[in-house]
Design a protein around this motif. Structure first.
Motif, PDB file in Angstrom:
ATOM      1  N   ARG A 125     -19.552  14.492 115.024  1.00 52.75           N
ATOM      2  CA  ARG A 125     -20.429  13.395 114.553  1.00 52.75           C
ATOM      3  C   ARG A 125     -20.694  13.617 113.014  1.00 52.75           C
ATOM      4  O   ARG A 125     -20.444  14.747 112.289  1.00 52.75           O
ATOM      5  N   ASN A 126     -21.357  12.642 112.459  1.00 50.81           N
ATOM      6  CA  ASN A 126     -21.983  12.711 111.227  1.00 50.81           C
ATOM      7  C   ASN A 126     -21.132  12.754 110.050  1.00 50.81           C
ATOM      8  O   ASN A 126     -21.276  13.818 109.216  1.00 50.81           O
ATOM      9  N   PRO A 127     -19.890  12.295 109.832  1.00 51.44           N
ATOM     10  CA  PRO A 127     -19.038  12.588 108.908  1.00 51.44           C
ATOM     11  C   PRO A 127     -19.470  12.139 107.362  1.00 51.44           C
ATOM     12  O   PRO A 127     -20.165  10.958 107.220  1.00 51.44           O
ATOM     13  N   THR A 128     -19.036  12.729 106.269  1.00 53.56           N
ATOM     14  CA  THR A 128     -19.120  12.138 105.258  1.00 53.56           C
ATOM     15  C   THR A 128     -17.963  12.741 104.413  1.00 53.56           C
ATOM     16  O   THR A 128     -17.154  13.513 104.660  1.00 53.56           O
ATOM     17  N   ILE A 129     -17.602  12.013 103.217  1.00 54.25           N
ATOM     18  CA  ILE A 129     -16.188  12.126 102.501  1.00 54.25           C
ATOM     19  C   ILE A 129     -16.914  12.215 101.030  1.00 54.25           C
ATOM     20  O   ILE A 129     -17.799  12.042 100.422  1.00 54.25           O
ATOM     21  N   SER A 130     -15.890  13.193 100.344  1.00 56.45           N
ATOM     22  CA  SER A 130     -16.149  13.323  99.053  1.00 56.45           C
ATOM     23  C   SER A 130     -15.931  12.081  98.208  1.00 56.45           C
ATOM     24  O   SER A 130     -15.113  11.101  98.513  1.00 56.45           O
ATOM     25  N   ALA A 131     -16.271  12.241  97.153  1.00 58.05           N
ATOM     26  CA  ALA A 131     -16.060  11.188  95.854  1.00 58.05           C
ATOM     27  C   ALA A 131     -14.733  10.764  95.768  1.00 58.05           C
ATOM     28  O   ALA A 131     -14.178   9.756  95.642  1.00 58.05           O
ATOM     29  N   ASP A 132     -13.616  11.835  95.575  1.00 57.98           N
ATOM     30  CA  ASP A 132     -12.369  11.681  95.674  1.00 57.98           C
ATOM     31  C   ASP A 132     -11.643  11.304  96.816  1.00 57.98           C
ATOM     32  O   ASP A 132     -10.305  11.122  96.933  1.00 57.98           O
ATOM     33  N   GLY A 133     -12.408  11.499  97.966  1.00 55.55           N
ATOM     34  CA  GLY A 133     -11.650  10.952  99.185  1.00 55.55           C
ATOM     35  C   GLY A 133     -10.960  12.091  99.780  1.00 55.55           C
ATOM     36  O   GLY A 133     -10.020  11.855 100.675  1.00 55.55           O
ATOM     37  N   ASN A 134     -10.911  13.404  99.376  1.00 55.82           N
ATOM     38  CA  ASN A 134      -9.796  14.360  99.766  1.00 55.82           C
ATOM     39  C   ASN A 134     -10.680  15.490 100.721  1.00 55.82           C
ATOM     40  O   ASN A 134      -9.717  16.114 101.294  1.00 55.82           O
ATOM     41  N   THR A 135     -12.011  15.288 100.785  1.00 54.25           N
ATOM     42  CA  THR A 135     -12.742  16.332 101.638  1.00 54.25           C
ATOM     43  C   THR A 135     -13.562  15.805 102.389  1.00 54.25           C
ATOM     44  O   THR A 135     -14.383  14.919 102.048  1.00 54.25           O
ATOM     45  N   ILE A 136     -13.658  16.212 103.639  1.00 56.82           N
ATOM     46  CA  ILE A 136     -14.585  15.445 104.669  1.00 56.82           C
ATOM     47  C   ILE A 136     -15.028  16.504 105.318  1.00 56.82           C
ATOM     48  O   ILE A 136     -14.815  17.797 105.762  1.00 56.82           O
ATOM     49  N   ALA A 137     -16.691  16.472 105.514  1.00 57.64           N
ATOM     50  CA  ALA A 137     -17.498  17.525 106.339  1.00 57.64           C
ATOM     51  C   ALA A 137     -18.058  16.567 107.388  1.00 57.64           C
ATOM     52  O   ALA A 137     -18.430  15.377 107.392  1.00 57.64           O
ATOM     53  N   TYR A 138     -18.120  16.965 108.656  1.00 57.70           N
ATOM     54  CA  TYR A 138     -18.644  16.729 109.839  1.00 57.70           C
ATOM     55  C   TYR A 138     -19.399  17.654 110.636  1.00 57.70           C
ATOM     56  O   TYR A 138     -19.054  18.946 110.256  1.00 57.70           O
ATOM     57  N   GLU A 139     -20.188  17.400 111.755  1.00 53.54           N
ATOM     58  CA  GLU A 139     -20.772  18.375 112.613  1.00 53.54           C
ATOM     59  C   GLU A 139     -19.751  18.314 113.870  1.00 53.54           C
ATOM     60  O   GLU A 139     -19.309  17.375 114.181  1.00 53.54           O
ATOM     61  N   SER A 140     -19.672  19.596 114.604  1.00 56.60           N
ATOM     62  CA  SER A 140     -18.977  19.620 115.629  1.00 56.60           C
ATOM     63  C   SER A 140     -19.862  20.659 116.628  1.00 56.60           C
ATOM     64  O   SER A 140     -20.631  21.861 116.107  1.00 56.60           O
ATOM     65  N   SER A 141     -19.601  20.599 117.830  1.00 54.67           N
ATOM     66  CA  SER A 141     -20.173  21.391 118.783  1.00 54.67           C
ATOM     67  C   SER A 141     -19.248  22.434 119.423  1.00 54.67           C
ATOM     68  O   SER A 141     -19.670  23.122 120.309  1.00 54.67           O
ATOM     69  N   GLU A 142     -18.214  22.403 118.735  1.00 54.97           N
ATOM     70  CA  GLU A 142     -17.092  23.596 119.250  1.00 54.97           C
ATOM     71  C   GLU A 142     -17.546  24.869 119.651  1.00 54.97           C
ATOM     72  O   GLU A 142     -17.184  25.221 120.658  1.00 54.97           O
ATOM     73  N   ASN A 143     -18.688  25.390 118.853  1.00 52.88           N
ATOM     74  CA  ASN A 143     -19.069  26.664 119.383  1.00 52.88           C
ATOM     75  C   ASN A 143     -20.319  26.715 120.105  1.00 52.88           C
ATOM     76  O   ASN A 143     -21.110  27.726 120.136  1.00 52.88           O
ATOM     77  N   GLY A 144     -20.718  25.693 120.770  1.00 51.98           N
ATOM     78  CA  GLY A 144     -21.794  25.522 121.550  1.00 51.98           C
ATOM     79  C   GLY A 144     -23.062  25.337 120.944  1.00 51.98           C
ATOM     80  O   GLY A 144     -24.233  25.407 121.435  1.00 51.98           O
ATOM     81  N   GLN A 145     -23.022  24.913 119.479  1.00 51.48           N
ATOM     82  CA  GLN A 145     -24.041  24.778 118.764  1.00 51.48           C
ATOM     83  C   GLN A 145     -23.489  23.603 117.666  1.00 51.48           C
ATOM     84  O   GLN A 145     -22.259  23.489 117.604  1.00 51.48           O
ATOM     85  N   TRP A 146     -24.396  22.937 116.795  1.00 50.00           N
ATOM     86  CA  TRP A 146     -23.870  21.958 115.971  1.00 50.00           C
ATOM     87  C   TRP A 146     -23.649  22.802 114.559  1.00 50.00           C
ATOM     88  O   TRP A 146     -24.612  23.507 114.096  1.00 50.00           O
ATOM     89  N   ASP A 147     -22.283  23.012 114.163  1.00 43.72           N
ATOM     90  CA  ASP A 147     -21.819  23.513 112.954  1.00 43.72           C
ATOM     91  C   ASP A 147     -21.366  22.575 112.211  1.00 43.72           C
ATOM     92  O   ASP A 147     -20.773  21.429 112.684  1.00 43.72           O
TER      93      ASP A 147
END
Length: 165
Positions: A125-147
């Motif tokens: 959930r909750n993605p965001t993209i860098s100004a240059d469009g090359n890096t993306i951050a998002y939340e993942s529950s892969e480890n049983g918590q929101w990382d």
């Protein structure tokens, strides 16, 4: 909905956006629900129920018109939390398709939508993209918590060096 809040442009100074009301939904200001707006200064990307489903829309503040996004929205997808690169060519969003969440990247130059998290067996959930469009951050529950996951535009995770605090 009157989108009249302090949206922050890339210069960091708040500005009030106040566009004419359009009952037909052809402007930014409409009677429909508009959610999670993000701005890069010129473009405002947001989710709206204007067409009877939760879709992503792009508004050009300079030209005061909606921009077509062919190939982005579909009836069987629920979109949320879009973010846009500084040049306005790349949009990242969360979407749920057939009960499964994913982070998608949309390239406006070629009208292509790709799931960059299709191999992740977790909620995202909750993605965001860098100004240059090359890096993306998002939340993942892969480890049983929101990382927070940071990846390139192809979904490859980036190893960032974090200093000891």
């Amino acid at each position: 909905m009157a989108l009249a809040g302090g949206l922050t442009s890339c210069t960091g100074s708040p500005r009030l956006v106040d566009f004419p009301f359009d009952i037909g939904g052809r402007s930014l200001n409409s009677p429909f629900s508009e959610l999670t707006p993000q701005s890069n200064g010129r473009y405002i990307v947001f989710v709206s129920d204007r067409h009877g489903s939760q879709d992503v829309f792009l508004f050009d503040a300079n030209e005061q018109r909606l921009i077509d996004l062919p190939g982005l929205n579909s009836l069987d997808t629920i979109a949320s939390h879009p973010s846009i690169s500084q040049n306005g060519r790349t949009i990242v969003l969360a979407a749920t398709l057939k009960g499964r969440s994913g982070i998608y990247i949309y390239n406006r130059d070629i009208n292509q939508l790709r799931n960059i998290t299709e191999n992740i067996q977790a909620e995202v959930r909750n993605p965001t993209i860098s100004a240059d469009g090359n890096t993306i951050a998002y939340e993942s529950s892969e480890n049983g918590q929101w990382d927070i996951v940071i990846c390139d535009r192809n979904g490859k995770r980036l190893n960032l060096l974090i200093p000891n605090l």
